[in-house]
Design an enzyme around this catalytic site. Structure first.
Site, PDB file in Angstrom:
ATOM      1  CB  ALA A 251      -0.973  -0.243   1.147  1.00 22.99           C
ATOM      2  CG  HIS A 252      -1.176   4.917   0.794  1.00 25.49           C
ATOM      3  ND1 HIS A 252      -2.258   5.716   0.321  1.00 25.49           N
ATOM      4  CD2 HIS A 252      -1.440   4.373   1.911  1.00 25.49           C
ATOM      5  CE1 HIS A 252      -3.102   5.811   1.665  1.00 25.49           C
ATOM      6  NE2 HIS A 252      -2.401   5.017   2.555  1.00 25.49           N
TER       7      HIS A 252
END
Length: 339
Positions: A251-252
């Site tokens: 994820a980010h």
């Protein structure tokens, strides 16, 4: 065909060949591939790294055999017809030599490839059919880009990297040198960032623009169908020599330290930092905003919900067992939580 000199030179980029001085008269031999000890012929290379395969040495027809030095005293018990290359780690030597026999793309740009006039394309580059290279993208020397890939505006790919067919690399993302990205991977897709707002009938989610990049170091391997989201504000960073299997979600704003290995179906939530030389087993789930120190191993299907500050091996979940036993164990586990 690859001659013995090339094989030795390739191995010695990582470790010495311990008996090289004994091989001066054998440099004329040529090898056309690798095989196991039992099936190898005179034009094949094989290796011995585990003791259970020692009996196969005596009957092997391999032209060249890589042998770990810990088995050197066994060679008189298992005579070999071919040439022996004695090394510290035969498995590592085999790994080095294997790349000599892998198929390689010849430099060419397919006429259907769409390349923006402001893109920079290096020398000896291969770009496959219907690939798209966007504005201000930079493709360094020796890069291979497969068919139907999308290299978005401002992305850069380092020298000698290989991008397999149907990979998407988002805008402004940075790919290092000698990176291998396998088919259907997505690098730099939008991170899963939303702000909740209670509407009249339900929650309404306000999209947060993801303004960071994905920055991937050198010698990284990324498997098929793996997704690495771009950062929300800062970058998502994959450091040098990280290897990532198929079907992994990163994820980010995640940061993965140098030399870490991640197996298939692992999921790493946003803004987590993972240290160097970690091993993340298959289907491991790691919560967001955590810090994992260097040298940690998570075994398959572990669930990580808090920081890990000491190196070592961590596990969670239960192993498979007959259903009746599992039901009894589950009841006892639930009862423990009620006390």
């Amino acid at each position: 065909m690859v001659d013995l000199v090339k094989i030795i030179t390739t191995i010695e980029r990582r470790q010495p060949v311990l008996n090289k001085a004994e091989l001066d008269d054998a440099h004329s031999i040529s090898i056309d591939g690798v095989a196991n000890l039992a099936d190898a012929t005179a034009t094949k290379l094989a290796f011995l790294a585990q003791p259970k395969y020692l009996p196969e040495l005596a009957g092997s027809k391999a032209g060249v055999v890589l042998i770990s030095k810990k088995f050197a005293d066994k060679l008189t018990d298992y005579p070999i017809e071919g040439i022996v290359l004695l090394v510290n780690d035969a498995y590592l030597a085999y790994a080095c030599v294997s790349v000599l026999f892998a198929p390689a793309s010849l430099p060419s740009i397919h006429p259907t490839a769409q390349i923006d006039e402001r893109a920079t394309i290096g020398e000896c580059v291969s770009i496959g059919a219907y690939a798209v290279v966007g504005r201000d993208a930079i493709i360094a020397d020796g890069v291979s880009i497969g068919a139907h890939c999308i290299i978005a505006d401002g992305a850069s790919i380092g020298a000698d990297s290989v991008i397999m067919p149907q990979v998407t690399i988002g805008h402004s993302c940075v790919i290092g040198q000698r990176v291998r990205i396998h088919s259907h991977a997505s690098i730099g897709s939008e991170g899963f960032g939303f702000a909740p707002l209670m509407g009249e009938q339900s929650v309404e989610w306000q999209r947060i623009a993801q303004l960071g990049r994905v920055v991937i170091g050198d010698d990284v391997r990324i498997g098929s169908n793996t997704c690495i989201d771009r950062g929300a504000v800062e970058d998502t960073v994959i450091e040098d020599h990280v290897i990532i299997d198929n079907l992994v979600q990163i994820a980010h704003n995640v940061r993965i330290g140098r030399g870490t290995a991640i197996a298939a179906k692992a999921g790493i939530a946003g803004s987590t930092t993972i240290g160097k030389n970690c091993i993340i087993g298959g289907a491991v789930g790691i919560n967001g905003h955590l810090t994992i120190t260097d040298g940690v191993t998570f075994t398959g299907m572990a669930m990580v919900i808090s920081d890990v500050t000491e190196s070592g091996t961590y596990s969670s979940g239960t192993v498979a067992m007959p259903q009746a036993k599992w039901r009894r164990a589950a009841v006892k586990f639930r009862q423990m939580g009620e006390k």
